[in-house]
Design a protein around this motif. Structure first.
Motif, short mmCIF file in Angstrom:
data_model
loop_
_atom_site.label_atom_id
_atom_site.label_comp_id
_atom_site.label_asym_id
_atom_site.label_seq_id
_atom_site.Cartn_x
_atom_site.Cartn_y
_atom_site.Cartn_z
N MET A 1 32.66 -18.70 -27.79
CA MET A 1 32.88 -19.55 -27.18
C MET A 1 31.67 -19.83 -26.17
N ALA A 2 30.98 -20.85 -26.09
CA ALA A 2 30.08 -21.20 -25.15
C ALA A 2 30.35 -20.96 -23.58
N LEU A 3 29.43 -20.50 -22.84
CA LEU A 3 29.69 -20.52 -21.36
C LEU A 3 28.98 -21.56 -20.69
N SER A 4 29.65 -22.08 -19.74
CA SER A 4 29.09 -23.28 -18.91
C SER A 4 28.13 -22.78 -18.17
N MET A 5 27.21 -23.47 -17.71
CA MET A 5 26.09 -23.25 -16.95
C MET A 5 26.21 -22.39 -15.75
N LYS A 6 27.48 -22.98 -15.01
CA LYS A 6 27.85 -21.79 -14.03
C LYS A 6 28.02 -20.51 -14.30
N GLU A 7 28.98 -20.38 -15.49
CA GLU A 7 29.04 -18.84 -16.05
C GLU A 7 27.95 -18.19 -16.29
N ARG A 8 27.03 -18.70 -16.82
CA ARG A 8 25.65 -18.05 -17.26
C ARG A 8 24.86 -17.85 -16.26
N ASN A 9 24.91 -18.18 -14.94
CA ASN A 9 24.01 -17.97 -13.94
C ASN A 9 24.69 -17.04 -13.01
N ASP A 10 23.59 -16.27 -12.16
CA ASP A 10 24.00 -15.69 -10.86
C ASP A 10 24.86 -16.65 -9.92
N GLY A 11 25.81 -16.09 -9.36
CA GLY A 11 26.88 -16.77 -8.47
C GLY A 11 25.80 -17.56 -7.05
N LYS A 12 25.25 -16.55 -6.60
CA LYS A 12 24.56 -17.02 -5.49
C LYS A 12 23.56 -17.83 -5.64
N TRP A 14 23.46 -19.98 -8.28
CA TRP A 14 24.02 -21.06 -8.57
C TRP A 14 24.65 -22.13 -7.41
N GLU A 15 25.07 -21.38 -6.45
CA GLU A 15 25.51 -21.85 -5.13
C GLU A 15 24.19 -22.54 -4.40
N ALA A 16 23.18 -21.88 -4.49
CA ALA A 16 21.86 -22.42 -3.81
C ALA A 16 21.36 -23.47 -4.51
N TYR A 17 21.50 -23.65 -5.71
CA TYR A 17 21.04 -24.61 -6.69
C TYR A 17 22.01 -25.77 -6.45
N GLU A 18 22.96 -25.56 -6.48
CA GLU A 18 24.26 -26.87 -6.29
C GLU A 18 24.02 -27.39 -4.80
N LYS A 19 23.62 -26.78 -3.84
CA LYS A 19 23.55 -27.40 -2.55
C LYS A 19 21.92 -28.15 -2.54
N ALA A 20 21.10 -27.68 -3.04
CA ALA A 20 19.85 -28.31 -3.24
C ALA A 20 20.00 -29.46 -4.03
N GLY A 21 20.90 -29.32 -5.41
CA GLY A 21 21.14 -30.62 -5.87
C GLY A 21 21.91 -31.42 -5.17
N GLU A 22 22.72 -31.17 -4.42
CA GLU A 22 23.50 -32.09 -3.64
C GLU A 22 22.64 -32.96 -2.55
N TYR A 76 15.56 -21.60 -8.98
CA TYR A 76 16.60 -20.82 -8.72
C TYR A 76 17.03 -19.88 -9.97
N GLY A 77 16.06 -20.13 -11.15
CA GLY A 77 16.33 -19.32 -12.44
C GLY A 77 17.49 -19.71 -12.93
N ILE A 78 17.80 -21.13 -13.09
CA ILE A 78 19.13 -21.50 -13.73
C ILE A 78 18.61 -21.69 -15.31
N LYS A 79 19.52 -21.14 -16.16
CA LYS A 79 19.24 -21.12 -17.68
C LYS A 79 20.10 -22.42 -18.03
#
Length: 79
Positions: A1-12, A14-22, A76-79
């Motif tokens: 089963m394929a993991l979502s982008m959030k699940e494939r990346n480090d939690g912290k 990902w949070e920083a990436y989401e804040k910057a994205g907002e 942020y090293g997002i895959k």
């Protein structure tokens, strides 16, 4: 089963990436609103495939947004 982008990346990261994205999304929306305001009294062109000047400027914003998202992923090293 394929993991979502959030699940494939480090939690912290990902949070920083989401804040910057907002922040980036808010900036893009402001730019799009400014373009809409700029051209609100301009009659849209009804000929040709290129669209009017408003469409060209909106397209530039869209391309810029895509480039910025790529930069954020690298930062942020997002895959």
């Amino acid at each position: 089963m394929a993991l979502s982008m959030k699940e494939r990346n480090d939690g912290k990261a990902w949070e920083a990436y989401e804040k910057a994205g907002e922040k980036l999304k808010a900036e893009v929306m402001e730019k799009r609103k400014a373009i809409a305001q700029k051209y609100k009294n301009v009659q849209p062109t009804r000929y040709g495939m290129d669209g009017g000047q408003e469409q060209k400027e909106l397209g530039e914003i869209t391309r810029w947004f895509g480039q910025e998202v790529k930069k954020l992923r690298e930062q942020y090293g997002i895959k």
